[in-house]
Design a protein around this motif. Structure first.
Motif, PDB file in Angstrom:
ATOM      1  N   ASN A   1      -6.113  10.531  -5.472  1.00  0.00           N
ATOM      2  CA  ASN A   1      -5.056  11.420  -5.009  1.00  0.00           C
ATOM      3  C   ASN A   1      -4.921  11.238  -3.501  1.00  0.00           C
ATOM      4  OD1 ASN A   1      -3.785  13.860  -3.914  1.00  0.00           O
ATOM      5  ND2 ASN A   1      -3.915  14.614  -6.014  1.00  0.00           N
ATOM      6  N   GLU A   2      -3.710  11.107  -3.023  1.00  0.00           N
ATOM      7  CA  GLU A   2      -3.458  10.908  -1.587  1.00  0.00           C
ATOM      8  C   GLU A   2      -4.110  11.990  -0.731  1.00  0.00           C
ATOM      9  OE1 GLU A   2       0.330  11.018   1.488  1.00  0.00           O
ATOM     10  OE2 GLU A   2       0.689  11.148  -0.652  1.00  0.00           O
ATOM     11  N   ASN A   3      -4.086  13.218  -1.199  1.00  0.00           N
ATOM     12  CA  ASN A   3      -4.614  14.333  -0.413  1.00  0.00           C
ATOM     13  C   ASN A   3      -6.133  14.306  -0.267  1.00  0.00           C
ATOM     14  OD1 ASN A   3      -2.006  15.276  -0.154  1.00  0.00           O
ATOM     15  ND2 ASN A   3      -2.180  16.700  -1.843  1.00  0.00           N
ATOM     16  N   ARG A   4      -6.830  13.485  -1.033  1.00  0.00           N
ATOM     17  CA  ARG A   4      -8.291  13.426  -0.956  1.00  0.00           C
ATOM     18  C   ARG A   4      -8.796  12.606   0.231  1.00  0.00           C
ATOM     19  NH1 ARG A   4     -11.899  14.958  -5.154  1.00  0.00           N
ATOM     20  NH2 ARG A   4     -10.715  16.451  -6.337  1.00  0.00           N
ATOM     21  N   LYS A   5      -7.920  11.849   0.858  1.00  0.00           N
ATOM     22  CA  LYS A   5      -8.294  11.055   2.026  1.00  0.00           C
ATOM     23  C   LYS A   5      -7.574  11.598   3.251  1.00  0.00           C
ATOM     24  CE  LYS A   5     -10.702   7.829  -0.114  1.00  0.00           C
ATOM     25  NZ  LYS A   5     -12.109   7.631   0.114  1.00  0.00           N
ATOM     26  N   PRO A   6      -8.236  11.587   4.398  1.00  0.00           N
ATOM     27  CA  PRO A   6      -7.574  12.073   5.620  1.00  0.00           C
ATOM     28  C   PRO A   6      -6.470  11.117   6.077  1.00  0.00           C
ATOM     29  CG  PRO A   6      -9.747  11.206   6.131  1.00  0.00           C
ATOM     30  CD  PRO A   6      -9.620  11.178   4.637  1.00  0.00           C
ATOM     31  N   ILE A   7      -5.554  11.639   6.840  1.00  0.00           N
ATOM     32  CA  ILE A   7      -4.426  10.850   7.339  1.00  0.00           C
ATOM     33  C   ILE A   7      -4.910   9.612   8.089  1.00  0.00           C
ATOM     34  CG2 ILE A   7      -2.496  10.894   8.983  1.00  0.00           C
ATOM     35  CD1 ILE A   7      -2.105  13.860   8.152  1.00  0.00           C
ATOM     36  N   GLU A   8      -5.974   9.740   8.865  1.00  0.00           N
ATOM     37  CA  GLU A   8      -6.503   8.616   9.632  1.00  0.00           C
ATOM     38  C   GLU A   8      -6.943   7.480   8.719  1.00  0.00           C
ATOM     39  OE1 GLU A   8      -7.759  11.841  10.007  1.00  0.00           O
ATOM     40  OE2 GLU A   8      -6.405  12.248  11.674  1.00  0.00           O
ATOM     41  N   TRP A   9      -7.502   7.834   7.560  1.00  0.00           N
ATOM     42  CA  TRP A   9      -7.941   6.816   6.598  1.00  0.00           C
ATOM     43  C   TRP A   9      -6.755   6.008   6.113  1.00  0.00           C
ATOM     44  CZ3 TRP A   9      -7.482   5.135   1.546  1.00  0.00           C
ATOM     45  CH2 TRP A   9      -8.518   4.328   1.069  1.00  0.00           C
ATOM     46  N   TRP A  10      -5.641   6.668   5.798  1.00  0.00           N
ATOM     47  CA  TRP A  10      -4.443   5.982   5.333  1.00  0.00           C
ATOM     48  C   TRP A  10      -3.845   5.113   6.441  1.00  0.00           C
ATOM     49  CZ3 TRP A  10      -4.197   5.426   0.494  1.00  0.00           C
ATOM     50  CH2 TRP A  10      -4.586   6.429  -0.379  1.00  0.00           C
ATOM     51  N   ILE A  11      -3.880   5.586   7.667  1.00  0.00           N
ATOM     52  CA  ILE A  11      -3.346   4.806   8.787  1.00  0.00           C
ATOM     53  C   ILE A  11      -4.096   3.480   8.918  1.00  0.00           C
ATOM     54  CG2 ILE A  11      -3.166   4.745  11.318  1.00  0.00           C
ATOM     55  CD1 ILE A  11      -2.522   7.768  11.177  1.00  0.00           C
ATOM     56  N   GLU A  12      -5.396   3.489   8.657  1.00  0.00           N
ATOM     57  CA  GLU A  12      -6.201   2.256   8.720  1.00  0.00           C
ATOM     58  C   GLU A  12      -6.036   1.400   7.461  1.00  0.00           C
ATOM     59  OE1 GLU A  12      -7.888   1.288  11.421  1.00  0.00           O
ATOM     60  OE2 GLU A  12      -7.170   3.098  12.419  1.00  0.00           O
ATOM     61  N   TYR A  13      -5.823   2.013   6.304  1.00  0.00           N
ATOM     62  CA  TYR A  13      -5.758   1.319   5.017  1.00  0.00           C
ATOM     63  C   TYR A  13      -4.440   0.569   4.816  1.00  0.00           C
ATOM     64  CZ  TYR A  13      -5.943   0.653  -0.046  1.00  0.00           C
ATOM     65  OH  TYR A  13      -5.940   0.106  -1.297  1.00  0.00           O
ATOM     66  N   ILE A  14      -3.340   1.179   5.214  1.00  0.00           N
ATOM     67  CA  ILE A  14      -2.001   0.637   4.963  1.00  0.00           C
ATOM     68  C   ILE A  14      -1.780  -0.767   5.557  1.00  0.00           C
ATOM     69  CG2 ILE A  14       0.471   1.022   5.402  1.00  0.00           C
ATOM     70  CD1 ILE A  14      -0.212   3.112   3.562  1.00  0.00           C
ATOM     71  N   PRO A  15      -2.140  -1.045   6.808  1.00  0.00           N
ATOM     72  CA  PRO A  15      -1.858  -2.380   7.351  1.00  0.00           C
ATOM     73  C   PRO A  15      -2.647  -3.502   6.673  1.00  0.00           C
ATOM     74  CG  PRO A  15      -2.327  -0.831   9.122  1.00  0.00           C
ATOM     75  CD  PRO A  15      -2.645  -0.151   7.836  1.00  0.00           C
ATOM     76  N   ILE A  16      -3.758  -3.179   6.055  1.00  0.00           N
ATOM     77  CA  ILE A  16      -4.629  -4.183   5.443  1.00  0.00           C
ATOM     78  C   ILE A  16      -4.205  -4.514   4.020  1.00  0.00           C
ATOM     79  CG2 ILE A  16      -7.023  -4.709   4.829  1.00  0.00           C
ATOM     80  CD1 ILE A  16      -7.831  -2.584   6.911  1.00  0.00           C
ATOM     81  N   ASN A  17      -3.597  -3.568   3.305  1.00  0.00           N
ATOM     82  CA  ASN A  17      -3.270  -3.736   1.898  1.00  0.00           C
ATOM     83  C   ASN A  17      -1.770  -3.698   1.661  1.00  0.00           C
ATOM     84  OD1 ASN A  17      -6.043  -3.571   0.535  1.00  0.00           O
ATOM     85  ND2 ASN A  17      -6.041  -1.884   1.990  1.00  0.00           N
ATOM     86  N   GLN A  18      -1.318  -4.603   0.799  1.00  0.00           N
ATOM     87  CA  GLN A  18       0.106  -4.722   0.515  1.00  0.00           C
ATOM     88  C   GLN A  18       0.501  -3.828  -0.659  1.00  0.00           C
ATOM     89  OE1 GLN A  18       1.300  -8.733  -0.205  1.00  0.00           O
ATOM     90  NE2 GLN A  18       3.413  -8.201  -0.596  1.00  0.00           N
ATOM     91  N   VAL A  19       1.681  -3.242  -0.551  1.00  0.00           N
ATOM     92  CA  VAL A  19       2.219  -2.395  -1.609  1.00  0.00           C
ATOM     93  C   VAL A  19       2.873  -3.282  -2.665  1.00  0.00           C
ATOM     94  CG1 VAL A  19       3.940  -0.634  -2.154  1.00  0.00           C
ATOM     95  CG2 VAL A  19       2.630  -0.470  -0.041  1.00  0.00           C
TER      96      VAL A  19
END
Length: 82
Positions: free
Chosen positions: A20-38
């Motif tokens: 669930n998106e809400n289980r990770k902090p916003i900072e985690w997503w900011i770091e995760y998004i550039p590394i992984n492709q949608v």
């Protein structure tokens, strides 16, 4: 949970983990998004190339936003650094 037990809402791609998106902090997503492709995205889910299926929470786009004239904002746009 086995891969065969995960229902894929997109019908393609391989899913290895669901969170669930809400289980990770916003900072985690900011770091995760550039590394992984949608691979795929809709109003409720996003699938990444590493097999992570995210159930949207804070970035979910609701029908009422369409009524008010808002445009769909992708998951990546939500967490891009300004």
């Amino acid at each position: 949970m086995e891969e065969s037990e995960i229902l894929n809402p997109f019908g393609y791609g391989k899913i290895s983990k669901v969170i669930n998106e809400n289980r990770k902090p916003i900072e985690w997503w900011i770091e995760y998004i550039p590394i992984n492709q949608v691979i795929a995205e809709n109003e409720f889910y996003i699938l990444f190339d590493d097999g992570l299926l995210v159930i949207k929470g804070r970035s979910k786009f609701t029908t009422s936003q369409y009524i008010h004239g808002d445009t769909f904002k992708t998951f990546k746009q939500t967490y891009e650094r300004n």
